[in-house]
Design an enzyme around this catalytic site. Structure first.
Site, mmCIF file in Angstrom:
data_model
loop_
_atom_site.group_PDB
_atom_site.id
_atom_site.type_symbol
_atom_site.label_atom_id
_atom_site.label_comp_id
_atom_site.label_asym_id
_atom_site.label_seq_id
_atom_site.Cartn_x
_atom_site.Cartn_y
_atom_site.Cartn_z
ATOM 1 N N HIS A 48 -28.595 -73.142 -25.067
ATOM 2 C CA HIS A 48 -28.585 -71.682 -24.433
ATOM 3 C C HIS A 48 -26.946 -71.759 -23.604
ATOM 4 O O HIS A 48 -26.404 -70.668 -23.504
ATOM 5 C CB HIS A 48 -29.515 -71.737 -23.475
ATOM 6 N N GLU A 49 -26.765 -72.731 -22.901
ATOM 7 C CA GLU A 49 -25.443 -72.811 -22.236
ATOM 8 C C GLU A 49 -24.263 -72.761 -23.265
ATOM 9 O O GLU A 49 -23.127 -72.270 -23.047
ATOM 10 C CB GLU A 49 -25.449 -74.081 -21.340
ATOM 11 N N GLN A 56 -20.877 -67.097 -16.443
ATOM 12 C CA GLN A 56 -21.872 -66.526 -15.515
ATOM 13 C C GLN A 56 -21.232 -66.327 -14.181
ATOM 14 O O GLN A 56 -21.901 -65.658 -13.276
ATOM 15 C CB GLN A 56 -23.096 -67.275 -15.629
ATOM 16 N N HIS A 116 -23.419 -69.382 -24.376
ATOM 17 C CA HIS A 116 -22.599 -68.550 -23.439
ATOM 18 C C HIS A 116 -21.131 -68.843 -23.437
ATOM 19 O O HIS A 116 -20.379 -67.785 -23.320
ATOM 20 C CB HIS A 116 -23.022 -69.084 -21.920
ATOM 21 N N GLY A 149 -29.648 -74.313 -15.619
ATOM 22 C CA GLY A 149 -28.311 -74.095 -16.215
ATOM 23 C C GLY A 149 -27.484 -73.086 -15.850
ATOM 24 O O GLY A 149 -28.080 -72.059 -15.461
ATOM 25 N N CYS A 178 -32.583 -66.152 -18.353
ATOM 26 C CA CYS A 178 -31.256 -66.291 -18.139
ATOM 27 C C CYS A 178 -30.837 -65.839 -16.887
ATOM 28 O O CYS A 178 -31.297 -64.624 -16.450
ATOM 29 C CB CYS A 178 -30.634 -65.545 -19.310
ATOM 30 N N LEU A 179 -30.286 -66.357 -16.146
ATOM 31 C CA LEU A 179 -29.825 -65.807 -14.739
ATOM 32 C C LEU A 179 -28.975 -64.753 -14.665
ATOM 33 O O LEU A 179 -28.988 -63.855 -13.684
ATOM 34 C CB LEU A 179 -29.184 -66.995 -13.780
#
Ligand code: GNR
Ligand code: NI
Length: 172
Positions: free
Chosen positions: A134-135, A51, A138, A46, A92-93
């Site tokens: 999760h997205e 991000q 963000h 994702g 998480c990236l």
């Protein structure tokens, strides 16, 4: 297409509220394609706009192993979530190489605009539900570390703050 730079902790941009998209046009579709390429390259399942430094309410995801099931959500809303929770290990990236278990509603129904500006509704389960939530977080400046203990969260933030300072020095 192009791979974009991913913003990491402790960059304060990750805490910003993203704003609704006003028009779904070719520029936005190009951005979504670049986000998908960035996500696949990372690799991740994702990626939210913020991000890659874009404070718009958009994210892409693909939980298939084959990288053949991309989903783009624009101005997503969670219209239903199950009482029942599911625990999943998250990463998480923007917080590389840190993982923790998080409880979230097991099932969610999302309403969103697709890449053509058409309204869609999707019921998600399992890893799809975890990833979409999760997205979605963000877009509101929330991170999965907000669900762990303050002690662990502070430790993670401290580690990344230290790392960022070291990197700053090495480019001087
Ligand atoms: O690549 C990712 N894996 C992942 C695993 C469990 C729960 C959520 C995710 S999303 C994450 C990519 C990312 O940071 N998206 O914002
Ligand atoms: Ni993330």
């Amino acid at each position: 297409m192009a791979v974009m730079d991913i913003v990491t902790l402790p960059d304060p941009i990750l805490r910003k509220q993203s704003l609704p998209v006003e028009r779904v046009d070719d520029d936005l579709r190009r951005l979504l394609d670049n986000m998908l390429e960035t996500m696949y390259k990372a690799p991740g399942i994702g990626l939210a706009g913020i991000q890659v430094g874009v404070d718009r309410r958009i994210f892409v995801m693909d939980t298939s192993r084959e990288e053949n099931a991309p989903i783009c959500m624009i101005n997503p809303q969670i219209i239903l979530q199950s009482e029942e929770l599911n625990t999943h290990e998250e990463g998480c990236l923007s917080i590389p190489e840190y993982y923790a278990e998080v409880d979230r509603p097991k099932l969610v129904t999302m309403k969103f605009l697709d890449r053509f500006g058409k309204e869609q509704q999707l019921e998600l389960d399992g890893l799809d539900a975890t990833c979409a939530q999760h997205e979605f977080d963000h877009l509101n400046g929330a991170l999965f570390i907000d669900y762990i203990s303050k002690l662990r969260r502070d430790r993670v933030i401290k580690k990344f703050t230290k790392l960022a300072k070291q990197k700053d020095k090495s480019v001087l």
